[in-house]
Structure formats: structure tokens, C-alpha cells
Design an enzyme around this catalytic site. Structure first.
Site, short mmCIF file in Angstrom:
data_model
loop_
_atom_site.label_atom_id
_atom_site.label_comp_id
_atom_site.label_asym_id
_atom_site.label_seq_id
_atom_site.Cartn_x
_atom_site.Cartn_y
_atom_site.Cartn_z
N ARG A 22 52.02 58.49 62.94
CA ARG A 22 50.86 58.60 63.70
C ARG A 22 50.43 60.04 63.51
O ARG A 22 49.66 60.51 64.20
CB ARG A 22 51.19 58.73 65.09
CG ARG A 22 51.63 57.11 65.73
CD ARG A 22 52.10 57.32 67.01
NE ARG A 22 52.97 55.93 67.59
CZ ARG A 22 52.48 54.88 68.16
NH1 ARG A 22 51.33 54.91 68.24
NH2 ARG A 22 53.19 53.97 68.26
N TYR A 52 51.24 54.02 56.04
CA TYR A 52 50.80 54.62 57.28
C TYR A 52 49.55 55.50 57.03
O TYR A 52 49.38 55.94 56.09
CB TYR A 52 51.83 55.67 57.73
CG TYR A 52 53.15 54.96 58.21
CD1 TYR A 52 53.10 53.44 58.63
CD2 TYR A 52 54.44 55.73 58.32
CE1 TYR A 52 54.34 52.90 58.94
CE2 TYR A 52 55.40 54.97 58.78
CZ TYR A 52 55.32 53.64 59.11
OH TYR A 52 56.39 52.96 59.62
N LYS A 87 47.24 41.35 53.16
CA LYS A 87 47.29 40.46 51.99
C LYS A 87 48.74 39.81 51.70
O LYS A 87 48.82 38.65 51.87
CB LYS A 87 46.94 41.12 50.58
CG LYS A 87 45.55 41.61 50.73
CD LYS A 87 45.28 41.89 49.11
CE LYS A 87 43.82 42.11 48.96
NZ LYS A 87 43.50 42.29 47.75
N HIS A 118 59.78 47.53 53.10
CA HIS A 118 59.41 47.49 54.88
C HIS A 118 59.29 46.48 55.38
O HIS A 118 59.89 46.44 56.75
CB HIS A 118 57.96 48.03 54.66
CG HIS A 118 57.26 48.54 55.69
ND1 HIS A 118 56.17 49.48 55.66
CD2 HIS A 118 57.62 48.76 57.04
CE1 HIS A 118 56.17 50.08 56.95
NE2 HIS A 118 56.79 49.47 57.65
N ARG A 119 59.05 45.36 54.98
CA ARG A 119 59.23 43.96 55.45
C ARG A 119 59.69 42.70 54.64
O ARG A 119 59.07 42.89 53.50
CB ARG A 119 57.90 43.56 56.43
CG ARG A 119 57.81 44.09 57.73
CD ARG A 119 56.77 43.69 58.62
NE ARG A 119 56.80 44.14 59.95
CZ ARG A 119 57.67 43.83 60.78
NH1 ARG A 119 58.34 42.90 60.64
NH2 ARG A 119 57.55 44.66 61.91
#
Ligand SMILES: NC(=O)c1ccc[n+]([C@@H]2O[C@H](COP(=O)([O-])OP(=O)(O)OC[C@H]3O[C@@H](n4cnc5c(N)ncnc54)[C@H](OP(=O)(O)O)[C@@H]3O)[C@@H](O)[C@H]2O)c1
Length: 305
Positions: A22, A52, A87, A118-119
Site C-alpha cells: 500500500r 503492487y 489474466k 506469488h500464487r
């Protein structure tokens, strides 16, 4: 500040880390102040990701890092790749290599201390990941590797080809997001909390010598909001305040200390507020006793079978 050997890698990391998802809420002066305050409070670990703020977070973090009074070598910089927003998830060799080069360039650093995937990509080929990791390690671009949001089977699958020890798994974990703890406490019961949604990742991570990095440590739901000081959670806030008074600290520090009491965890705090990161860092000096840990778990609405 409590220090940990991150995933048994020899990296000496602060148990409280600053995540900068953030950070683009701030200007460069604000971002520099945030980093300097965190560092002065004993935090030496910073978590980024290529996605980010569409890359802007890495750019601003990099500028603030260069502005700061401490040296890049004195801290540990982590980033994450593997998501193509909107995507696909992409663990192909080329995507990982290109993404790391882009991250290094935005960050303005020569190397990452830790790279996380990341995932989990449903199409992942462990050999393709292994090739990318070897190339990055041999080029001196990445020191250590890990994953995020992975279950034990996915880690094991990567381990069939990846030669590096995967040191960390970044997972959502907070007093109001305890699925991985609940399932362990309610083993073999028929209630909802017995539902195993993560394949036993808490226990697996300890067996595998991987640090769990708790993301969104003060949130409930999926970015629904912060439970601290929220009147929707009166019991939890009362207990946090009681323990904060007892330890002469604040509610954020107690909520963080609760996470750190689980063996092998690190907290990735996402505040952009310098005062708040100072308060959170106080958790590094608090060790809750077992009853206090369970009392907080109950105050968050949980029970024991
Ligand atoms: N691996 C993943 O999939 C994944 C997903 C999400 C996040 N992450 C990582 O985890 C980090 C933390 O995530 P997060 O930012 O969602 O977590 P968080 O630390 O739980 O939440 C921080 C947010 O809550 C606000 N906030 C309001 N009151 C607060 C209080 N009393 N204490 C703390 N924060 C308060 C903060 O505002 P102020 O800035 O004004 O303090 C900030 O907007 C991210 O920066 C990122 O590095 C990883």
C-alpha cells in the site's frame, strides 16, 4: 526485536517485517520516513511484489531505500512474481526470469534476498521453475527462494525438481483468519472448523523448515477491514487491550505477538503509518504465555472441541 533464522536459510530476519503493498499512498518523503522508522524499530525485512500498484510500489520503495540513511546491504529485500494480473498465474521459466529483471530494475537493486512465487499456477512445471531459480541464483540475482499461498502438495511438487530449499510460504493469517489453526484443533470432528482448506500447511511448514509469513495480520475476511478498534469485535478488542495494558504495549503489538507465538512465523505488516509500525514493532519484545494465546483465540470467537 525478535530475530528469526528465515526458513533455516541463515538469513537473520526481523520477526516483524514491513510489507509495502500500500506504500504508494505516500509520497517519497513519507515512504522514506516509513522505512527509516521501521529500520530504527529493528525491522530489517521488506516485502514487495511486482504487481503492487502495477509496479509503482517497487519503484517508490526502491527510491525510498536509496534515500534512507541505512544501506541496502543492511536489510533484506523480498519480492514476489508469478501473477499476470487479470489474466493468469505464470510459473514459466521466461515469465519468472523477465519478472525478476523488471523488479530489480524498478527497485534499483542488484539482487533480491528472497524471491517468492506469488500464487500457485495450476499449469506449473517444476522443471521450468527449477531452471528459472538456478539461472537467477547463478547470476547472483536472487539469494533464497520460497512460495506464497501454496499448500503442502504444491510445495512438494516444486521440490521434485527445485534444488534450493524453499524457505518461506506467505499465507493469510491473523486472529480473525485462523483456518489453518482451527483445522488442527478440530481434527476429525464434524463441525465446520474441522474443514481442512490448506492441506495442513501449518504443520507441514514446520516439518519442512519453512517460515510462514503472515499476510494481512490485522484484517478480517479478504481485505474486509481491520479488526483492531472495530466495534464489530468487542470481545477480541477488550482482550487485546487487557493484554496491551499488562505488557505495557498496544493492541497491534499483542495481535502480532499472538502470531509470533506460533512456532516459525513472521508477521508482514502492511501499514503505511510510521507511528503504527513503531507500535507493531513492540511485538518483537512480547512473548505471550500459552493461556494468553488461547484466551485471545477464544476472544476471536473460537472454541475447543
Ligand atoms: N502473498 C499474498 O498473497 C499477499 C496478499 C496481501 C498482502 N500481502 C503482503 O502482506 C502485507 C500486509 O498486508 P495488509 O496491508 O493487507 O495487512 P495489514 O497490515 O493487516 O493491514 C494494513 C492496512 O490496515 C490499515 N489499518 C487501519 N487500522 C490499523 C491498525 N490498527 N493496525 C494496522 N493497520 C491498520 C492500514 O492503514 P495505515 O496504512 O493508515 O496504517 C493499512 O491500510 C502487504 O503489504 C503485502 O506485503 C501478501
Amino acid at each position: 526485536m525478535k530475530m528469526i533464522d528465515l526458513g533455516q536459510s541463515g538469513l537473520n530476519a526481523s520477526a516483524i517485517a514491513l510489507g509495502v503493498m500500500r506504500i504508494t499512498k505516500l509520497d517519497l518523503a513519507g515512504a522514506t520516513e516509513l522505512l527509516e522508522t521501521a529500520h530504527a524499530a529493528g525491522i530489517n525485512f521488506f516485502d514487495n511484489a511486482d504487481i503492487y500498484a502495477g509496479g509503482e510500489a517497487e519503484t517508490l520503495f526502491g527510491q525510498a531505500l536509496r534515500n534512507a540513511s541505512f544501506k541496502r546491504e543492511d536489510v533484506l529485500v523480498q519480492s514476489k512474481v508469478g501473477i499476470v494480473p487479470g489474466k493468469r498465474y505464470d510459473f514459466s521459466t521466461q515469465h519468472i526470469l523477465d519478472s525478476v529483471d523488471a523488479s530489480l530494475s524498478r527497485l534499483g537493486v542488484d539482487y533480491l534476498d528472497v524471491l517468492l512465487l506469488h500464487r500457485p499456477d495450476a499449469l506449473m512445471e517444476p522443471e521450468a521453475v527449477a531452471e528459472a531459480f538456478d539461472t537467477l541464483q547463478n547470476a547472483g540475482k536472487v539469494r533464497q527462494f520460497g512460495v506464497s499461498n501454496c499448500n503442502p502438495g504444491q510445495v512438494e511438487l516444486l521440490n521434485t525438481a527445485v534444488s534450493q530449499h524453499l524457505i518461506a510460504n506467505q499465507l493469510q493469517l491473523s486472529l480473525m483468519h485462523t483456518g489453518m489453526i482451527d483445522a488442527g484443533i478440530h481434527v476429525n470432528m464434524t463441525d465446520d472448523r474441522a474443514t481442512n482448506r490448506d492441506g495442513g500447511i501449518l504443520e507441514y511448514s514446520r516439518l519442512a523448515g519453512m517460515t510462514i509469513q503472515a499476510w494481512s495480520p490485522y484484517q478480517y475476511g479478504f481485505f474486509d477491514g481491520v479488526f483492531i478498534d472495530d466495534p464489530k469485535f468487542p470481545e477480541l478488542n477488550a482482550k487485546l487491550q487487557e493484554l496491551a495494558d499488562q505488557y505495557q504495549t498496544n493492541k497491534n503489538a499483542i495481535a502480532s505477538a499472538w502470531l509470533l507465538r506460533l512456532p516459525g512465523t513472521q508477521v508482514i505488516a502492511g501499514t503505511t503509518n510510521a507511528k503504527r509500525i513503531q507500535q507493531i514493532a513492540e511485538a518483537g519484545d512480547v512473548r505471550l504465555d500459552a493461556q494468553e494465546w488461547y484466551d485471545l483465540y477464544f476472544a476471536a470467537g473460537n472454541d475447543l472441541p
